[in-house]
Design an enzyme around this catalytic site. Structure first.
Site, PDB file in Angstrom:
ATOM      1  N   ASN A 209       1.574  -6.151  -9.418  1.00 23.79           N
ATOM      2  CA  ASN A 209       2.777  -6.069 -10.264  1.00 23.79           C
ATOM      3  C   ASN A 209       2.902  -7.370 -11.064  1.00 23.79           C
ATOM      4  OD1 ASN A 209       4.278  -8.053  -8.572  1.00 23.79           O
ATOM      5  ND2 ASN A 209       3.948  -6.458  -7.043  1.00 23.79           N
ATOM      6  N   ASP A 278       4.825  -1.261  -2.837  1.00 24.11           N
ATOM      7  CA  ASP A 278       5.359  -0.226  -1.943  1.00 24.11           C
ATOM      8  C   ASP A 278       4.254   0.717  -1.451  1.00 24.11           C
ATOM      9  OD1 ASP A 278       7.993  -1.077  -1.972  1.00 24.11           O
ATOM     10  OD2 ASP A 278       8.428  -0.028  -3.848  1.00 24.11           O
ATOM     11  N   LYS A 288     -18.078  -0.030  -6.246  1.00 26.13           N
ATOM     12  CA  LYS A 288     -17.312   0.098  -7.484  1.00 26.13           C
ATOM     13  C   LYS A 288     -17.270   1.575  -7.904  1.00 26.13           C
ATOM     14  CE  LYS A 288     -17.359  -1.338 -12.271  1.00 26.13           C
ATOM     15  NZ  LYS A 288     -18.235  -1.692 -13.364  1.00 26.13           N
ATOM     16  N   PHE A 322      15.568  -9.896  -2.103  1.00 19.07           N
ATOM     17  CA  PHE A 322      15.663  -9.855  -3.561  1.00 19.07           C
ATOM     18  C   PHE A 322      15.704  -8.393  -3.991  1.00 19.07           C
ATOM     19  CE2 PHE A 322      15.078 -13.906  -5.799  1.00 19.07           C
ATOM     20  CZ  PHE A 322      15.093 -14.732  -4.698  1.00 19.07           C
ATOM     21  N   LYS A 336      20.893  -1.799  -1.184  1.00 18.91           N
ATOM     22  CA  LYS A 336      19.795  -2.506  -0.488  1.00 18.91           C
ATOM     23  C   LYS A 336      20.307  -3.443   0.600  1.00 18.91           C
ATOM     24  CE  LYS A 336      16.217  -2.096  -3.788  1.00 18.91           C
ATOM     25  NZ  LYS A 336      15.462  -2.593  -4.922  1.00 18.91           N
ATOM     26  N   LYS A 340      18.800  -2.705   4.215  1.00 13.11           N
ATOM     27  CA  LYS A 340      17.853  -3.670   4.785  1.00 13.11           C
ATOM     28  C   LYS A 340      18.520  -4.707   5.699  1.00 13.11           C
ATOM     29  CE  LYS A 340      14.476  -2.839   1.206  1.00 13.11           C
ATOM     30  NZ  LYS A 340      13.202  -3.269   0.660  1.00 13.11           N
TER      31      LYS A 340
HETATM   32  N1  CTP Z   1      10.269  -5.627   0.228  1.00 14.46           N
HETATM   33  C1  CTP Z   1       9.530  -5.738   1.371  1.00 14.46           C
HETATM   34  N2  CTP Z   1       8.531  -4.852   1.638  1.00 14.46           N
HETATM   35  C2  CTP Z   1       8.277  -3.845   0.795  1.00 14.46           C
HETATM   36  C3  CTP Z   1       9.038  -3.714  -0.388  1.00 14.46           C
HETATM   37  C4  CTP Z   1      10.027  -4.629  -0.635  1.00 14.46           C
HETATM   38  O1  CTP Z   1       9.778  -6.665   2.159  1.00 14.46           O
HETATM   39  N3  CTP Z   1       7.293  -3.006   1.067  1.00 14.46           N
HETATM   40  C5  CTP Z   1      11.345  -6.595  -0.005  1.00 14.46           C
HETATM   41  C6  CTP Z   1      11.148  -7.463  -1.227  1.00 14.46           C
HETATM   42  O2  CTP Z   1      10.471  -8.661  -0.890  1.00 14.46           O
HETATM   43  C7  CTP Z   1      12.570  -7.733  -1.674  1.00 14.46           C
HETATM   44  C8  CTP Z   1      13.325  -6.499  -1.246  1.00 14.46           C
HETATM   45  O3  CTP Z   1      12.517  -5.882  -0.234  1.00 14.46           O
HETATM   46  O4  CTP Z   1      13.144  -8.834  -1.009  1.00 14.46           O
HETATM   47  C9  CTP Z   1      13.617  -5.516  -2.323  1.00 14.46           C
HETATM   48  O5  CTP Z   1      12.452  -5.208  -3.025  1.00 14.46           O
HETATM   49  P1  CTP Z   1      12.491  -4.149  -4.200  1.00 14.46           P
HETATM   50  O6  CTP Z   1      11.101  -3.953  -4.717  1.00 14.46           O
HETATM   51  O7  CTP Z   1      13.568  -4.515  -5.159  1.00 14.46           O
HETATM   52  O8  CTP Z   1      13.021  -2.864  -3.436  1.00 14.46           O
HETATM   53  P2  CTP Z   1      12.323  -1.728  -2.639  1.00 14.46           P
HETATM   54  O9  CTP Z   1      12.623  -1.918  -1.200  1.00 14.46           O
HETATM   55  O10 CTP Z   1      10.887  -1.591  -2.986  1.00 14.46           O
HETATM   56  O11 CTP Z   1      13.200  -0.492  -3.111  1.00 14.46           O
HETATM   57  P3  CTP Z   1      13.032   0.446  -4.414  1.00 14.46           P
HETATM   58  O12 CTP Z   1      11.570   0.659  -4.570  1.00 14.46           O
HETATM   59  O13 CTP Z   1      13.788   1.632  -4.019  1.00 14.46           O
HETATM   60  O14 CTP Z   1      13.672  -0.307  -5.532  1.00 14.46           O
END
Ligand code: CTP
Length: 402
Positions: A209, A278, A288, A322, A336, A340
């Site tokens: 990302n 995610d 490859k 975050f 969130k 969380k």
């Molecule tokens: N986070 C995490 N592990 C994951 C995804 C996210 O620990 N697999 C943590 C990130 O480091 C951040 C928080 O969760 O502190 C929120 O991340 P974000 O990408 O905004 O949210 P998601 O949990 O992925 O939710 P969504 O995809 O529904 O926005």
């Protein structure tokens, strides 16, 4: 009081140099040990004798002079102080600092030091607003130099405008505030995660990302400045590791998950600034993947949600999450917090100009589980990080009272 502190005062060549005398005198009255390094230009505005007498210590300005005792002077001066204060800081010295030029004793000390630096700029308002000066200040802020002022008002050149040095009393108050601020997390164990995880597809490709790691690295640095023992669990980034911070390098979400859990029991605070993928490909091709001209399908499987897991296992730790959103920022962020089980959530709308990934600045809202919310205007990531450290120190203090 500053009894156990050594402060190196760097004096550069502007008319405000005469005020360095009062700054040094005030620091001494607070019992600080003061070292003075002047540029040659500064010695034209105020004599070393004046500053030496007020500092009750030798004044240094000659890079090539015979040292009073044998040591490599600029290195010794760079290592000794707890803090370096440059007052006044001229546009010229700021420019040299930004460029890494070391052409006199003071700029050599500044290049050789890893100590915190506070700078009180003083210059004509045209010089202050010149894009070169503004760019230099922005760059130095990003490298953790903290600025005191400048003020606006009457200038020695007879005009009015921005660029006046802050008054000595305010500068000394900022030095004191610096030391009060930094002991807030002394001895606390902090885990910070940063960067965007990389999820391999085959030996040459991966999914990731836009995270640059800037925010997480700034938080690690600010935590360290506040006296914490910091481990930075970082996915690959191009950022330098802040001084005094322990780096634990990882690549994937699963590796990050394992490292965070390993340190969790011992941690007082965990800040999850990383952009964790995610999903990951369900298998990594051993070779490859060759193009065939046909569509290619990748099957993705969910990664562990690290923060969610930490929230479930939380005992005494302070958890900071975050939320990077592109719509409904506050509502998504509030959901969130609950989902969380975090103690503080930093929400940013990554579509805003001056916010989010790759940007040196950010615009965030800090949300608490009880519904409190603080909207922070656009600031550099290190400035936001320092605000977060104060908020986290506040939560720790509340917890200790319970
Ligand atoms: N986070 C995490 N592990 C994951 C995804 C996210 O620990 N697999 C943590 C990130 O480091 C951040 C928080 O969760 O502190 C929120 O991340 P974000 O990408 O905004 O949210 P998601 O949990 O992925 O939710 P969504 O995809 O529904 O926005």
């Amino acid at each position: 009081m500053l009894s156990d502190k050594t402060i190196l005062v760097g004096v550069t060549g502007g008319i405000a140099a005469y005020k360095a005398a009062e700054i040094i005198s005030r620091l001494r009255k607070l019992n600080a040990e003061v070292q003075v390094v002047m540029t040659e230009a500064a010695t034209r505005y105020i004599t070393p004798l004046t500053l030496r007498t007020l500092a009750a210590a030798p004044v240094y300005w000659d890079l090539f002079g015979e040292p009073k005792t044998w040591n490599v002077e600029h290195i010794a001066l760079a290592q000794r102080p707890d803090l370096i204060l440059i007052a006044p800081a001229t546009a010229n010295t700021l420019a040299k600092m930004a460029a890494g030029i070391a052409d006199n004793l003071l700029t050599s000390v500044l290049l050789a030091t890893d100590k915190p630096i506070l700078a009180a700029p003083a210059m004509n308002h045209h010089m202050y607003h010149h894009p070169a000066t503004q760019a230099n200040i922005a760059l130095l802020k990003e490298r953790s130099v903290q600025f005191i002022g400048p003020d606006s008002g009457y200038q020695a050149c007879g005009t009015d405008g921005d660029g006046r040095m802050k008054e000595p009393a305010e500068i000394v108050a900022a030095v004191q505030a610096y030391f009060t601020g930094i002991s807030e997390l002394r001895g606390k164990k902090v885990l910070v995660t940063a960067g965007g995880t990389q999820e391999a597809i085959d030996p040459v490709r991966y999914l990731t990302n836009r995270s640059s790691g800037r925010m997480g690295y700034a938080i690690a640095q600010a935590m360290r400045e506040a006296g914490a023992e910091v481990s930075l669990i970082s996915a690959p980034t191009h950022r330098p590791v802040p001084a005094g911070v322990k780096l634990i390098a990882v690549t994937t979400a699963v590796e990050m998950y394992e490292e965070v859990l390993r340190g969790y029991a011992d941690a007082d605070v965990v800040v999850k600034a990383a952009a964790v993928a995610d999903y990951r490909p369900d298998r990594i091709a051993a070779q490859k993947i060759k193009k065939t001209g046909e569509n290619l399908q990748l099957d993705l499987i969910p990664n562990p949600d690290i923060l969610l897991e930490l929230g479930k296992r939380k005992t005494r730790q302070i958890l900071v999450g975050f939320a990077a959103e592109t719509e409904d920022l506050i509502a998504q962020a509030q959901a969130k917090i609950r989902r969380k089980n975090v103690d503080l959530l930093v929400a940013n709308d990554v579509t805003q100009e001056g916010a989010g990934f790759e940007s040196p600045t950010n615009i965030v809202s800090i949300l608490y589980p009880d519904g409190r919310r603080k909207d922070i205007p656009r600031l550099s990531k290190i400035e936001i990080a320092r605000i977060l450290v104060r908020e986290i120190a506040g939560i720790l203090e509340e917890k200790q009272k319970e």
